[in-house]
Write a protein that holds these residues in place. Structure first.
Motif, PDB file in Angstrom:
ATOM      1  N   THR A 230      29.904  -1.152 -24.583  1.00 58.81           N
ATOM      2  CA  THR A 230      31.327  -0.889 -24.791  1.00 58.81           C
ATOM      3  C   THR A 230      31.553   0.483 -25.401  1.00 58.81           C
ATOM      4  O   THR A 230      32.557   1.127 -25.119  1.00 58.81           O
ATOM      5  N   THR A 231      30.632   0.946 -26.219  1.00 56.13           N
ATOM      6  CA  THR A 231      30.773   2.271 -26.817  1.00 56.13           C
ATOM      7  C   THR A 231      30.728   3.342 -25.744  1.00 56.13           C
ATOM      8  O   THR A 231      31.564   4.243 -25.698  1.00 56.13           O
TER       9      THR A 231
ATOM     10  N   LEU B 113      35.601  -2.780 -30.087  1.00 56.89           N
ATOM     11  CA  LEU B 113      34.717  -3.802 -29.527  1.00 56.89           C
ATOM     12  C   LEU B 113      33.274  -3.323 -29.692  1.00 56.89           C
ATOM     13  O   LEU B 113      32.824  -2.426 -29.004  1.00 56.89           O
ATOM     14  N   ASP B 114      32.573  -3.899 -30.609  1.00 55.64           N
ATOM     15  CA  ASP B 114      31.207  -3.460 -30.872  1.00 55.64           C
ATOM     16  C   ASP B 114      30.249  -4.532 -30.379  1.00 55.64           C
ATOM     17  O   ASP B 114      30.435  -5.715 -30.646  1.00 55.64           O
ATOM     18  N   ASP B 115      29.246  -4.120 -29.649  1.00 52.78           N
ATOM     19  CA  ASP B 115      28.231  -5.048 -29.186  1.00 52.78           C
ATOM     20  C   ASP B 115      26.849  -4.468 -29.497  1.00 52.78           C
ATOM     21  O   ASP B 115      26.703  -3.279 -29.740  1.00 52.78           O
TER      22      ASP B 115
ATOM     23  N   ALA C  51      35.734   1.701 -27.484  1.00 57.86           N
ATOM     24  CA  ALA C  51      34.542   2.298 -28.087  1.00 57.86           C
ATOM     25  C   ALA C  51      34.313   1.818 -29.515  1.00 57.86           C
ATOM     26  O   ALA C  51      33.184   1.509 -29.890  1.00 57.86           O
ATOM     27  N   PHE C  52      35.367   1.777 -30.314  1.00 57.17           N
ATOM     28  CA  PHE C  52      35.184   1.498 -31.730  1.00 57.17           C
ATOM     29  C   PHE C  52      35.647   0.110 -32.158  1.00 57.17           C
ATOM     30  O   PHE C  52      35.200  -0.402 -33.174  1.00 57.17           O
TER      31      PHE C  52
ATOM     32  N   HIS D  23      25.636  -1.553 -27.040  1.00 56.54           N
ATOM     33  CA  HIS D  23      26.432  -0.330 -27.017  1.00 56.54           C
ATOM     34  C   HIS D  23      27.001  -0.003 -25.639  1.00 56.54           C
ATOM     35  O   HIS D  23      27.274   1.155 -25.341  1.00 56.54           O
TER      36      HIS D  23
END
Length: 84
Positions: free
Chosen positions: A36-37, A29-31, A26-27, A34
């Motif tokens: 992955t979040t 791996l940021d894309d 969630a925190f 969102h």
């Protein structure tokens, strides 16, 4: 045998590893979309649900008592080191 296992309980709460993986996804791996979040928070939620089913037995109680005694010793040493 299952009675003894339930009496002893687990060594640590279940789902802690799953929660850690969820937090990383969630925190860490940021894309821009969102995805992955949302996925990471869903995995974290599954870990929290697993944690609720943890059998709190003698093993975890012993570890909690040991941690409490350790914290009390630290506090007593801090109080002793104060100069009035």
């Amino acid at each position: 045998m299952s009675y003894v296992r339930s009496l002893l309980g687990d060594y640590e709460p279940r789902g802690k590893l799953v929660q850690g993986v969820g937090k990383f996804i969630a925190f860490g791996l940021d894309d821009p979309f969102h995805v992955t979040t949302v996925t990471g928070l869903a995995v974290y939620g599954v870990g929290k649900m697993m944690e609720r089913r943890t059998n709190y037995g003698l093993r975890m109680a012993k570890m909690d008592v040991h941690a409490t005694v350790h914290e009390l010793n630290k506090l007593v040493n801090d109080i002793r080191s104060l100069r009035l």
